[in-house]
Design a protein around this motif. Structure first.
Motif, PDB file in Angstrom:
ATOM      1  N   PRO A 101       0.841  -1.204   0.000  1.00 42.38           N
ATOM      2  CA  PRO A 101       0.000   0.000   0.000  1.00 42.38           C
ATOM      3  C   PRO A 101       0.873   1.249   0.000  1.00 42.38           C
ATOM      4  O   PRO A 101       1.910   1.284   0.666  1.00 42.38           O
ATOM      5  N   ASP A 157      -5.280  11.862  -0.935  1.00 43.19           N
ATOM      6  CA  ASP A 157      -5.945  10.587  -1.167  1.00 43.19           C
ATOM      7  C   ASP A 157      -5.188   9.841  -2.273  1.00 43.19           C
ATOM      8  O   ASP A 157      -5.145  10.296  -3.418  1.00 43.19           O
ATOM      9  N   SER A 198      -5.878   6.661  -3.103  1.00 46.23           N
ATOM     10  CA  SER A 198      -6.653   5.484  -3.504  1.00 46.23           C
ATOM     11  C   SER A 198      -6.745   5.332  -5.028  1.00 46.23           C
ATOM     12  O   SER A 198      -6.702   4.213  -5.533  1.00 46.23           O
ATOM     13  N   GLU A 199      -6.853   6.439  -5.758  1.00 43.78           N
ATOM     14  CA  GLU A 199      -6.940   6.345  -7.215  1.00 43.78           C
ATOM     15  C   GLU A 199      -5.629   5.823  -7.809  1.00 43.78           C
ATOM     16  O   GLU A 199      -5.629   4.966  -8.699  1.00 43.78           O
ATOM     17  N   GLN A 203      -3.476   3.962  -6.193  1.00 43.78           N
ATOM     18  CA  GLN A 203      -3.401   2.566  -5.760  1.00 43.78           C
ATOM     19  C   GLN A 203      -4.217   1.670  -6.695  1.00 43.78           C
ATOM     20  O   GLN A 203      -3.766   0.602  -7.088  1.00 43.78           O
ATOM     21  N   GLU A 204      -5.413   2.131  -7.076  1.00 48.21           N
ATOM     22  CA  GLU A 204      -6.267   1.351  -7.984  1.00 48.21           C
ATOM     23  C   GLU A 204      -5.604   1.195  -9.350  1.00 48.21           C
ATOM     24  O   GLU A 204      -5.683   0.122  -9.967  1.00 48.21           O
TER      25      GLU A 204
END
Length: 145
Positions: free
Chosen positions: A43, A55, A57-58, A60-61
């Motif tokens: 991560p 953030d 998360s995008e 990471q995706e």
């Protein structure tokens, strides 16, 4: 000699992964073993310690999507079906151990870069996998070109 029926292949998806795949394919053929492939993505919060106030998360995706695509291409070379292709999030050695136990594998195949000096002292994924595995581990010495 032990008989291996289920083999988990840990890949970092670098150029050297093809050497690990080739060796795993030879083992799979020699023992008529089922091969499963795994790539572990750390991560981004691990890498940056959560100090970055954004953030991720995008990003990471996107990393996970690219890894799945690369793993699928690697799997095609050895005819490994989609259900035995795993992209997981976490600490590499820990996740490889967890998946190996879950899949009840007889052997883990992983690449080793044969680092020396400080890198050796700090440890490596291959070293971490070797010392915590409940099954045989084959560390394939990869040649960095």
């Amino acid at each position: 000699m032990a008989s291996y029926k289920r083999v988990l292949v840990g890949l970092d998806l670098s150029e050297e992964s093809s050497q690990v795949l080739q060796k795993a394919g030879e083992i799979g053929q020699a023992f008529s073993a089922d091969l499963s492939l795994v790539h572990v993505i750390e991560p981004l919060t691990f890498a940056y310690g959560g100090d970055i106030p954004m953030d991720l998360s995008e990003v990471q995706e996107q990393l996970q999507s690219q890894a799945k695509d690369q793993l699928r291409k690697a799997a095609e070379k050895l005819n490994v079906p989609a259900e035995r292709q795993h992209v997981v999030l976490g600490q590499p050695a820990t996740e490889i151990h967890r998946l190996a136990e879950e899949l009840e594998v007889d052997m883990i195949v992983i690449g080793s870069h044969g680092r020396h000096g400080l890198a050796l002292l700090l440890g490596s994924t291959a070293n971490g996998v070797l010392h915590g595995a409940g099954c045989d581990v084959l560390a394939v010495r990869v040649n960095v070109e």
